[in-house]
Design a protein around this motif. Structure first.
Motif, PDB file in Angstrom:
ATOM      1  N   VAL A   1       0.864  -1.169   0.000  1.00 15.29           N
ATOM      2  CA  VAL A   1       0.000   0.000   0.000  1.00 15.29           C
ATOM      3  C   VAL A   1       0.909   1.231   0.000  1.00 15.29           C
ATOM      4  O   VAL A   1       1.897   1.282   0.732  1.00 15.29           O
ATOM      5  N   ILE A   2       0.582   2.155  -0.909  1.00 14.72           N
ATOM      6  CA  ILE A   2       1.406   3.364  -1.066  1.00 14.72           C
ATOM      7  C   ILE A   2       0.675   4.550  -0.443  1.00 14.72           C
ATOM      8  O   ILE A   2      -0.534   4.700  -0.614  1.00 14.72           O
ATOM      9  N   VAL A   3       1.418   5.387   0.267  1.00 17.32           N
ATOM     10  CA  VAL A   3       0.901   6.711   0.628  1.00 17.32           C
ATOM     11  C   VAL A   3       1.806   7.747  -0.019  1.00 17.32           C
ATOM     12  O   VAL A   3       3.026   7.685   0.123  1.00 17.32           O
ATOM     13  N   ASP A   4       1.198   8.671  -0.745  1.00 17.48           N
ATOM     14  CA  ASP A   4       1.976   9.729  -1.398  1.00 17.48           C
ATOM     15  C   ASP A   4       1.063  10.939  -1.564  1.00 17.48           C
ATOM     16  O   ASP A   4      -0.129  10.788  -1.817  1.00 17.48           O
ATOM     17  N   ASN A   5       1.628  12.135  -1.406  1.00 18.39           N
ATOM     18  CA  ASN A   5       0.808  13.331  -1.625  1.00 18.39           C
ATOM     19  C   ASN A   5       0.958  13.858  -3.052  1.00 18.39           C
ATOM     20  O   ASN A   5       0.441  14.921  -3.383  1.00 18.39           O
ATOM     21  N   LEU A   6       1.708  13.146  -3.877  1.00 18.85           N
ATOM     22  CA  LEU A   6       1.907  13.483  -5.295  1.00 18.85           C
ATOM     23  C   LEU A   6       2.563  14.855  -5.481  1.00 18.85           C
ATOM     24  O   LEU A   6       2.384  15.498  -6.508  1.00 18.85           O
ATOM     25  N   SER A   7       3.306  15.307  -4.460  1.00 18.69           N
ATOM     26  CA  SER A   7       3.984  16.600  -4.612  1.00 18.69           C
ATOM     27  C   SER A   7       5.110  16.496  -5.628  1.00 18.69           C
ATOM     28  O   SER A   7       5.527  17.490  -6.206  1.00 18.69           O
ATOM     29  N   ASN A   8       5.629  15.284  -5.855  1.00 14.39           N
ATOM     30  CA  ASN A   8       6.692  15.134  -6.862  1.00 14.39           C
ATOM     31  C   ASN A   8       6.529  13.834  -7.653  1.00 14.39           C
ATOM     32  O   ASN A   8       7.520  13.205  -8.031  1.00 14.39           O
ATOM     33  N   SER A   9       5.284  13.438  -7.872  1.00 19.14           N
ATOM     34  CA  SER A   9       5.052  12.196  -8.626  1.00 19.14           C
ATOM     35  C   SER A   9       3.625  12.202  -9.128  1.00 19.14           C
ATOM     36  O   SER A   9       2.853  13.122  -8.841  1.00 19.14           O
ATOM     37  N   ARG A  10       3.259  11.155  -9.832  1.00 19.54           N
ATOM     38  CA  ARG A  10       1.932  11.105 -10.438  1.00 19.54           C
ATOM     39  C   ARG A  10       1.197   9.837 -10.038  1.00 19.54           C
ATOM     40  O   ARG A  10       1.800   8.766  -9.924  1.00 19.54           O
ATOM     41  N   ALA A  11      -0.133   9.983  -9.907  1.00 23.08           N
ATOM     42  CA  ALA A  11      -0.956   8.826  -9.540  1.00 23.08           C
ATOM     43  C   ALA A  11      -0.876   7.732 -10.605  1.00 23.08           C
ATOM     44  O   ALA A  11      -0.985   6.540 -10.297  1.00 23.08           O
ATOM     45  N   GLU A  12      -0.661   8.123 -11.870  1.00 27.97           N
ATOM     46  CA  GLU A  12      -0.616   7.140 -12.979  1.00 27.97           C
ATOM     47  C   GLU A  12       0.495   6.117 -12.806  1.00 27.97           C
ATOM     48  O   GLU A  12       0.498   5.066 -13.456  1.00 27.97           O
ATOM     49  N   THR A  13       1.451   6.420 -11.938  1.00 26.19           N
ATOM     50  CA  THR A  13       2.552   5.475 -11.718  1.00 26.19           C
ATOM     51  C   THR A  13       2.043   4.097 -11.285  1.00 26.19           C
ATOM     52  O   THR A  13       2.648   3.083 -11.619  1.00 26.19           O
ATOM     53  N   VAL A  14       0.917   4.062 -10.574  1.00 28.21           N
ATOM     54  CA  VAL A  14       0.411   2.741 -10.151  1.00 28.21           C
ATOM     55  C   VAL A  14      -0.043   1.921 -11.360  1.00 28.21           C
ATOM     56  O   VAL A  14       0.018   0.690 -11.338  1.00 28.21           O
ATOM     57  N   ASN A  15      -0.490   2.602 -12.425  1.00 32.04           N
ATOM     58  CA  ASN A  15      -0.852   1.864 -13.648  1.00 32.04           C
ATOM     59  C   ASN A  15       0.400   1.304 -14.314  1.00 32.04           C
ATOM     60  O   ASN A  15       0.392   0.197 -14.848  1.00 32.04           O
ATOM     61  N   ALA A  16       1.477   2.097 -14.291  1.00 36.24           N
ATOM     62  CA  ALA A  16       2.742   1.623 -14.862  1.00 36.24           C
ATOM     63  C   ALA A  16       3.247   0.417 -14.064  1.00 36.24           C
ATOM     64  O   ALA A  16       3.732  -0.563 -14.637  1.00 36.24           O
TER      65      ALA A  16
END
Ligand code: NAD
Ligand code: WQD
Length: 351
Positions: free
Chosen positions: A28-43
């Motif tokens: 399970v990931i927690v991230d505020n996406l301040s330096n990344s993208r939610a689409e990364t989970v699709n990748a």
């Protein structure tokens, strides 16, 4: 076996999630996406066939962090990547860096304590050594006064973990990374620097791609064989694998002490000019670069003594500089190509 990966949509975090899932861990990931993208989970799904759960919130929010741990009380271990990491920016915005990197750490440790989770892996950095007196640098080298608020957050964080380990059932492993570069071989995940890159390799690949006119090589008057500064570049996938080994070590109670520290490097130092040559060789592209003055705050040379991590973790970095450069270039090309495809509404805007 469920593992929380904070900052798991980021550069090193995403590669680690892949390696964890490859070994059968639930993530399970927690991230505020301040330096990344939610689409990364699709990748990540594209690579592993498993989409990790992503919860989007800021770990400096204590209430949300504690609520998260209440809802996920079967977590066996935490890998804490979430942090701001731009050295120069930290000099301009020290309070933001201290607040983000230290508050989030304390909130995560509190959440773990309240839910009896004891296994904690922390992203530290070779920056804690400054310019070491002896090379290669081993884990017992003295910690030098931090060159930046960012570096100081890593030193303070290690101290906080040490104290918490002394006082509570917490067990900690701090991994001191040298210079992580490269990307996953699928080119589905990699580094996404915001704006103009500070780090060497994204600057090289963006220059070769034509996004930057010229690479500046910061200084050729260092006391090194070709005059340019030397670093220990490590492939991000090798680095990611060391996290899985660390988690296994904790869960299987193989730690020798309740707080362990490991260098994650290859043990090989390469100069800036050697890095450029490697890139040119493997891509066949000539890089436009010029020598300019040294960059403020840069150290002359540092590379790891990885003997302790090799022996204790049974882990060794396997990929060489050429392979790192190939994967970084492949990622740059693939990422730029994908960015030109029509975007959906949910995709955010990256450089
Ligand atoms: P990254 O920026 O790609 O990943 C960090 C992630 O944390 C990002 O996705 C960001 O959105 C998230 N994040 C930041 N603050 C947060 C907060 N308050 N709450 C929730 N999420 C938050 O960086 P990276 O290169 O993957 O680095 C990961 C870790 O490794 C960091 O702790 C960094 O300091 C450390 N590190 C990196 C390097 C390097 O050269 N990349 C070297 C040594 C150590
Ligand atoms: C590598 C070499 C530059 C850019 C930083 C942080 C460190 C750690 C890793 C997190 C140096 C030279 C660079 C350019 C250049 N991060 N260079 N032209 O500075 O070793 O480490 O990232 O913990 O804390 O300080 O990495 O990639 O910026 O630089 O000549 O455009 O490349 O001078 O010698 P660095 P880097």
């Amino acid at each position: 076996m469920k593992i929380l990966v904070t900052g798991g949509t980021g550069f090193i975090g995403s590669h680690t999630v892949v390696e964890l899932q490859n070994k059968g861990y639930e993530v399970v990931i927690v991230d505020n996406l301040s330096n990344s993208r939610a689409e990364t989970v699709n990748a990540i799904f594209g690579i592993t066939g498993v989409k990790p759960l992503l919860e989007i919130f800021d770990l400096t929010d204590r209430e949300k962090t504690l609520d998260f741990f209440m809802r996920h009380n079967n977590i066996r271990g935490v890998i804490h990547f979430a942090a701001l990491k731009a050295v120069g920016e930290s000099v301009e915005k020290p309070l933001e860096y201290y607040r983000n990197n230290i508050d989030s750490l304390i909130n995560v440790l509190d959440g773990m304590r309240e839910n009896n989770i004891s296994n904690f892996v922390f992203s530290s950095s070779c920056t804690v050594y400054g310019q070491p007196d002896e090379l290669p640098v081993s884990e017992s080298a003295p910690i030098k006064k931090a060159e930046s608020p960012y570096g100081n957050t890593k030193q303070i964080a290690e101290d906080i973990i040490f104290d918490a380990v002394e006082a509570t059932p917490l067990k900690g492993i701090a991994l001191r990374y040298f210079n992580p570069i490269g990307a996953h071989e699928t080119a589905l995940i990699g580094e996404l620097p915001l704006g103009i890159p500070n780090n060497l390799v994204p600057f090289i690949t963006q220059t070769a791609y034509g996004l930057r006119e010229q690479l500046s090589v910061f200084g050729d008057d260092y006391n090194t064989p070709d005059g340019t500064a030397i670093r220990d570049y490590i492939h991000v996938v090798d680095l990611a694998k060391a996290h899985v080994v660390s988690v296994n070590r904790m869960i299987k109670s193989k730690m020798k002490r309740d707080f362990e520290i490991f260098n994650l490097g290859t043990g090989n130092g390469y100069s800036v000019l050697e890095a450029i040559k490697s890139f040119e060789k493997v891509t066949g592209k000539k890089l436009n670069y010029k020598i300019v003055a040294r960059r403020d705050g840069d150290i002359e040379q540092v590379w790891a003594d990885p003997t302790f991590s090799n022996n204790e973790l049974g882990w060794k970095a396997e990929k060489g500089l050429d392979e790192m450069m190939v994967s970084a270039w492949k990622w740059e090309l693939a990422y730029r190509q994908r960015s030109q495809e029509p975007r959906t509404k949910s995709q955010d805007k990256r450089p």
